[in-house]
Design an enzyme around this catalytic site. Structure first.
Site, PDB file in Angstrom:
ATOM      1  N   CYS A  85      -8.203   9.234  -1.945  1.00 39.31           N
ATOM      2  CA  CYS A  85      -9.343   8.778  -2.736  1.00 39.31           C
ATOM      3  C   CYS A  85     -10.470   9.806  -2.680  1.00 39.31           C
ATOM      4  O   CYS A  85     -10.332  10.892  -3.204  1.00 39.31           O
ATOM      5  CB  CYS A  85      -9.780   7.383  -2.278  1.00 39.31           C
ATOM      6  SG  CYS A  85     -10.829   6.534  -3.470  1.00 39.31           S
ATOM      7  N   HIS A 202      -4.793   3.949  -2.189  1.00 39.05           N
ATOM      8  CA  HIS A 202      -5.030   3.861  -0.738  1.00 39.05           C
ATOM      9  C   HIS A 202      -3.791   3.359   0.005  1.00 39.05           C
ATOM     10  O   HIS A 202      -3.637   2.155   0.212  1.00 39.05           O
ATOM     11  CB  HIS A 202      -6.168   2.874  -0.458  1.00 39.05           C
ATOM     12  CG  HIS A 202      -7.521   3.405  -0.783  1.00 39.05           C
ATOM     13  ND1 HIS A 202      -8.235   4.215   0.073  1.00 39.05           N
ATOM     14  CD2 HIS A 202      -8.298   3.243  -1.877  1.00 39.05           C
ATOM     15  CE1 HIS A 202      -9.394   4.524  -0.465  1.00 39.05           C
ATOM     16  NE2 HIS A 202      -9.462   3.955  -1.656  1.00 39.05           N
ATOM     17  N   GLU A 204      -3.319   3.448   3.096  1.00 42.45           N
ATOM     18  CA  GLU A 204      -3.731   2.861   4.382  1.00 42.45           C
ATOM     19  C   GLU A 204      -4.162   1.393   4.235  1.00 42.45           C
ATOM     20  O   GLU A 204      -4.351   0.705   5.227  1.00 42.45           O
ATOM     21  CB  GLU A 204      -4.836   3.715   5.026  1.00 42.45           C
ATOM     22  CG  GLU A 204      -6.248   3.503   4.487  1.00 42.45           C
ATOM     23  CD  GLU A 204      -6.514   4.235   3.175  1.00 42.45           C
ATOM     24  OE1 GLU A 204      -5.559   4.620   2.483  1.00 42.45           O
ATOM     25  OE2 GLU A 204      -7.719   4.384   2.847  1.00 42.45           O
TER      26      GLU A 204
END
Lengths: 245, 81
Positions: A85, A202, A204
């Protein structure tokens, strides 16, 4: 196997990235942007968020943080660098990856799930994926519309530097599956070696069934396996993209 | 210094603003593109040096030449501060 997660004033995903690394058995710690030396890391992640409040352009100021010279040296020495990002935006501002991230085509900040297709499963970040595998990810950005001039895009395609693309449930491409207007539905690109990769979604944030998807694990497990492969000399080639002919 | 999006880069904000002007009745708006202006005061009396410095600043930070062009104009001190 130790991963450093670089963060800046305004970053907000550094702890998630540390946690995601730890969830697949990697050691990980945050690295404040004021640090000027980096030692003992097998890979670096530039965390997502809004470094310096996105002032001027996303990633434009973070690029001049003291730590970034060390990040450039780390990459030049063959290190693995993943920008997520805002981290992707920083990498393009630095010129470590080509192109730029523009405002989303619909001019909306979009926070939603999305699908993306693995275009190469021989990169350090996708080696645990099947070819063409469709991953369920999350995105949350206003400026993720990947842009590069036509020559650069052609080069990216020719070199196999498009690592992931936005897609539909069967991996099909269509404008309605492209959430931000990125050229060629690009979701992730790498440098020619494959060691530096940037993506707007993302991984994560999709590590736990409670969060709707665990597909982020594929990327972090890939990174873990790539680091392990680089540490055993006979398997080093796994971690570096072969040049396409 | 004026920083503009390159002509080949879509400017959805500019399009939206242009449409708003149309809604206000300004029918002659054929297109509108949004840019940025940086007013930089320099401590020098040398216009050539000012232009050199501003150009360097644009390339280093103020413009992203992948997506933007920039134009430097050196003006004498306005004195109206």
């Amino acid at each position: 196997m130790r991963v450093g997660v670089v963060y800046y004033p305004g970053s907000n995903c550094e702890q998630d990235a540390v946690w995601a690394c730890q969830a697949v058995g990697l050691e990980a710690e945050t690295i404040w942007h004021k640090r000027s030396t980096l030692q003992g890391y097998d890979a670096l992640i530039l965390a997502g968020g809004f470094s310096y409040g996105d002032h001027l352009r996303c990633g434009a100021i973070a690029r001049f943080s003291p730590v970034m010279a060390a990040v450039e040296r780390f990459a030049a020495d063959g290190g693995l660098v993943l920008g997520i990002c805002n981290g992707f935006q920083v990498l393009t501002e630095m010129g470590m990856l080509p192109g730029a991230l523009l405002a989303n085509a619909g001019l909306k900040f979009r926070c939603q799930d999305l699908l993306m297709r693995v275009e190469r499963n021989d990169s350090p970040y996708t080696n645990a994926c099947d070819p063409g595998q469709v991953l369920r990810m999350n995105m949350a950005h206003y400026q993720g519309n990947y842009f590069a001039d036509p020559e650069t895009v052609a080069q990216l395609e020719e070199n196999g530097q498009v690592v992931m693309r936005f897609c539909g449930p069967q991996g099909e491409r269509a404008p309605r599956f492209n959430p931000n207007g990125s050229i060629h539905d690009i979701a992730a690109i790498s440098d020619p070696s494959g060691r530096i990769m940037g993506l707007m979604p993302h991984p994560e944030r999709v590590m736990d069934p409670a969060l709707g998807s665990v597909d982020g694990r594929f990327l972090f497990e890939s990174l873990r396996d790539a680091i392990a492969a680089r540490q055993s000399p006979e398997a080093v080639s796994v971690a570096v993209l072969p040049q396409q002919v | 210094m004026v920083v503009r999006l390159r002509a080949e880069v879509l400017d959805p904000q500019g399009v939206t603003i242009g449409k708003a002007l149309e809604h206000l009745g300004y029918d002659n708006v054929a297109s509108l593109r949004q840019g940025k202006v940086f007013d930089v005061e320099l401590q020098t009396d040398d216009p050539a040096q000012a232009e050199r410095e501003l150009t360097a600043m644009a390339k280093a930070l103020l413009a992203n030449t992948v997506t933007e062009t920039f134009e430097v104009r050196v003006l004498p001190e306005s004195g109206d501060d």
